[in-house]
Design an enzyme around this catalytic site. Structure first.
Site, PDB file in Angstrom:
ATOM      1  N   THR A 173      45.219  44.387  39.792  1.00 36.66           N
ATOM      2  CA  THR A 173      45.104  43.474  38.658  1.00 36.66           C
ATOM      3  C   THR A 173      45.960  44.006  37.523  1.00 36.66           C
ATOM      4  OG1 THR A 173      42.827  43.015  39.309  1.00 36.66           O
ATOM      5  CG2 THR A 173      43.494  42.332  37.103  1.00 36.66           C
ATOM      6  N   LYS A 175      47.187  44.985  34.046  1.00 39.34           N
ATOM      7  CA  LYS A 175      46.537  45.377  32.799  1.00 39.34           C
ATOM      8  C   LYS A 175      47.609  45.708  31.765  1.00 39.34           C
ATOM      9  CE  LYS A 175      42.455  45.424  34.892  1.00 39.34           C
ATOM     10  NZ  LYS A 175      41.312  44.559  34.538  1.00 39.34           N
ATOM     11  N   LYS A 177      44.808  43.112  30.468  1.00 42.26           N
ATOM     12  CA  LYS A 177      44.584  41.766  30.982  1.00 42.26           C
ATOM     13  C   LYS A 177      45.065  40.695  30.013  1.00 42.26           C
ATOM     14  CE  LYS A 177      40.113  42.214  31.510  1.00 42.26           C
ATOM     15  NZ  LYS A 177      38.725  41.807  31.834  1.00 42.26           N
ATOM     16  N   LYS A 201      47.701  40.604  40.740  1.00 44.11           N
ATOM     17  CA  LYS A 201      46.709  39.579  40.386  1.00 44.11           C
ATOM     18  C   LYS A 201      46.674  39.314  38.890  1.00 44.11           C
ATOM     19  CE  LYS A 201      41.657  39.106  40.189  1.00 44.11           C
ATOM     20  NZ  LYS A 201      41.594  39.286  38.736  1.00 44.11           N
ATOM     21  N   ASP A 203      44.371  38.523  35.814  1.00 43.32           N
ATOM     22  CA  ASP A 203      42.953  38.734  35.550  1.00 43.32           C
ATOM     23  C   ASP A 203      42.271  37.385  35.351  1.00 43.32           C
ATOM     24  OD1 ASP A 203      40.621  40.281  35.128  1.00 43.32           O
ATOM     25  OD2 ASP A 203      41.840  41.830  34.187  1.00 43.32           O
ATOM     26  N   GLU A 204      40.943  37.404  35.441  1.00 44.61           N
ATOM     27  CA  GLU A 204      40.218  36.132  35.471  1.00 44.61           C
ATOM     28  C   GLU A 204      40.383  35.315  34.198  1.00 44.61           C
ATOM     29  OE1 GLU A 204      37.424  39.288  33.905  1.00 44.61           O
ATOM     30  OE2 GLU A 204      38.848  39.129  35.572  1.00 44.61           O
ATOM     31  N   HIS A 294      37.986  34.421  42.085  1.00 41.23           N
ATOM     32  CA  HIS A 294      37.307  35.401  41.241  1.00 41.23           C
ATOM     33  C   HIS A 294      35.917  34.871  40.902  1.00 41.23           C
ATOM     34  CE1 HIS A 294      36.366  38.185  37.988  1.00 41.23           C
ATOM     35  NE2 HIS A 294      37.373  38.928  38.400  1.00 41.23           N
ATOM     36  N   ARG A 295      34.953  35.788  40.803  1.00 44.86           N
ATOM     37  CA  ARG A 295      33.561  35.378  40.580  1.00 44.86           C
ATOM     38  C   ARG A 295      33.108  35.591  39.137  1.00 44.86           C
ATOM     39  NH1 ARG A 295      29.719  40.038  43.396  1.00 44.86           N
ATOM     40  NH2 ARG A 295      30.730  41.854  42.467  1.00 44.86           N
ATOM     41  N   HIS A 327      35.933  38.230  45.246  1.00 38.63           N
ATOM     42  CA  HIS A 327      35.470  39.533  44.782  1.00 38.63           C
ATOM     43  C   HIS A 327      34.024  39.740  45.219  1.00 38.63           C
ATOM     44  CE1 HIS A 327      38.794  40.493  41.817  1.00 38.63           C
ATOM     45  NE2 HIS A 327      39.113  39.317  42.325  1.00 38.63           N
ATOM     46  N   SER A 379      36.967  45.503  43.985  1.00 40.63           N
ATOM     47  CA  SER A 379      37.747  45.667  42.766  1.00 40.63           C
ATOM     48  C   SER A 379      36.823  46.064  41.630  1.00 40.63           C
ATOM     49  CB  SER A 379      38.469  44.349  42.422  1.00 40.63           C
ATOM     50  OG  SER A 379      39.187  44.464  41.214  1.00 40.63           O
TER      51      SER A 379
END
EC number: 4.1.1.39
Length: 475
Positions: A173, A175, A177, A201, A203-204, A294-295, A327, A379
């Site tokens: 992910t 960063k 973010k 990735k 980030d969410e 993503h959760r 995730h 993660s």
């Protein structure tokens, strides 16, 4: 009394309130193969009998309401009502019990997780007769699961698309973010992919903010992954987050990703909603895109032991709604996750048939028939010293995702990616040679540092980092 009223009375209508258990508690009921079964952890208010509380859950999540209504006589209540068919005590908890409820299949719209949850958990959780209520598990019968497309592609198709076999996939992910410009963001993507990762990735909460609009990010990330592919000879991907404020905007972003030719997009399925997620999953299958899920927001729902919904239910819902990755916690990192419980819902994500196993929190045998599986993503707070445990716990069919554990390397992003790739390859080789990673993992990593200065530097930085807190959600 009018003739009309007399007619109502003659067919048995009697206004007033009666105990739920008189209608909805049916311990003699034999469940059907087509029933959707639910296991609720119920904490009733003082003075409310377990049978009444369990029956109230069955009633309020199916056909019941607080008083008798004369329109009950216009339908077949026995055909459509939910039934509390069993109650069992929770060991060590005097005021709690598990209520098992069976729902007839006809209560639910085909292919709609939205409708399923609106019925089963939509209203009953605020019921005053209950101090707390938690949905622990659902049994989804094949008769219902076959009305869903499920994951856009599944594990085997993804491996074939990527041409990568025999090991977990590696991700990172990006960063920080929030705050990077699109070009600097793309630079970090390129460096990580060039260093040996399979994926990077969003980030969410990276959507389309003033500092980095989505279209700019998509373009720079696509350029980065194509450059990394050309230099490494490996297929690469970046999870482009298509989550947006409207379904129309979400689909527009997914369409643009497809036009760029990238292999994968991403969605925050709980904040974005199940209707939006299912729509995106259908688009991804039709257009050859993998879908990373993503959760974000899950712990609001699932972290408390007594109230809410366990993540295994959210995992089953995602498999039906559609996603190729989700995730799923790490067991060893900074985020909540007890080992047996985590492996229980990991199996529910990946396997075709999962036996009931209360030691892992699985209340029902689940048969997914031919629905593709979902890759669990580990993660959150993990680094190279965790690699042996992650490889041993999750196995090959997983994605191991290191954000700070890549970008925090003292030499930069690409060396951080190299360190993770070397650590993973060393662990996979050691496992294939028959070594016990649970016991010899640290030694495997130390041996690999002799051949990789990048790994040696990473090991030195994170040798003292641990996240040792007791798990809140345990069996």
């Amino acid at each position: 009394m009018s003739p009309k009223t007399e007619t109502k009375a003659s067919v048995g209508f009697k206004a007033g309130v009666k105990d739920y258990r008189l209608t909805y508690y049916t311990p003699e009921y034999q469940t059907k193969d087509t029933d959707i079964l639910a296991a609720f952890r119920v904490t009733p208010q003082p003075g409310v009998p377990p049978e009444e509380a369990g029956a109230a859950v069955a009633a309020e999540s199916s056909t019941g309401t607080w008083t008798t209504v004369w329109t009950d006589g216009l339908t077949s209540l026995d055909r459509y009502k939910g039934r509390c068919y069993d109650i069992e005590a929770v060991p060590g908890e005097e005021s709690q019990f598990i209520a098992y409820v069976a729902y007839p299949l006809d209560l639910f719209e085909e292919g709609s997780v939205t409708n399923l949850f609106t019925s089963i958990v939509g209203n009953v959780f605020g019921f005053k007769a209950l101090r707390a209520l938690r949905l622990e598990d659902l049994r989804i019968p094949p008769a219902y699961s076959k009305t869903f497309q499920g994951p856009p592609h599944g594990i085997q198709v993804e491996r074939d698309k990527l041409n990568k076999y025999g090991r977990p996939l590696l991700g990172c992910t990006i960063k920080p973010k929030l705050g990077l410009s699109a070009k600097n963001y793309g630079r970090a993507v390129y460096e990580c992919l060039r260093g040996g990762l399979d994926f990077t990735k969003d980030d969410e909460n990276v959507n389309s903010q003033p500092f980095m609009r989505w279209r700019d990010r998509f373009v720079f990330c696509a350029e980065a992954l194509y450059k990394a592919q050309a230099e490494t000879g490996e297929i690469k991907g970046h999870y482009l987050n298509a989550t947006a404020g409207t379904c129309e905007e979400m689909m527009k972003r997914a369409v643009f990703a497809r036009e760029l030719g990238v292999p994968i997009v991403m969605h925050d399925y709980l904040t974005g909603g199940f209707t939006a997620n299912t729509s995106l999953a259908h688009y991804c299958r039709d257009n050859g895109l993998l879908l990373h899920i993503h959760r974000a927001m899950h712990a609001v729902i699932d972290r408390q032991r007594n109230h809410g919904m366990h993540f295994r239910v959210l995992a089953k819902a995602l498999r039906m709604s559609g996603g190729d990755h989700i995730h799923a916690g790490t067991v060893v990192g900074k985020l909540e996750g007890e080992r047996d419980v985590t492996l229980g819902f990991v199996d529910l994500l990946r396997d075709d048939f999962i036996e009931k196993d209360r030691s892992r929190g699985i209340y029902f045998t689940q048969d997914w028939v031919s629905m593709p599986g979902v890759l669990p993503v580990a993660s959150g707070g993990i680094h190279v010293w965790h690699m042996p445990a992650l490889t041993e716990i999750f196995g090959d069919d997983s994605v191991l995702q290191f954000g700070g554990g890549t970008l925090g390397h003292p030499w930069g992003n690409a060396p951080g990616a190299v360190a993770n790739r070397v650590a993973l390859e060393a662990c996979v080789q050691a496992r294939n040679e028959g070594r016990d990673l649970a016991r010899e993992g640290n030694e495997v990593i130390r041996e690999a540092t002799k051949w990789s200065p990048e790994l040696a530097a990473a090991c030195e930085v994170w040798k003292e980092i641990k996240f040792e807190f007791d798990t809140i959600d345990y069996l």
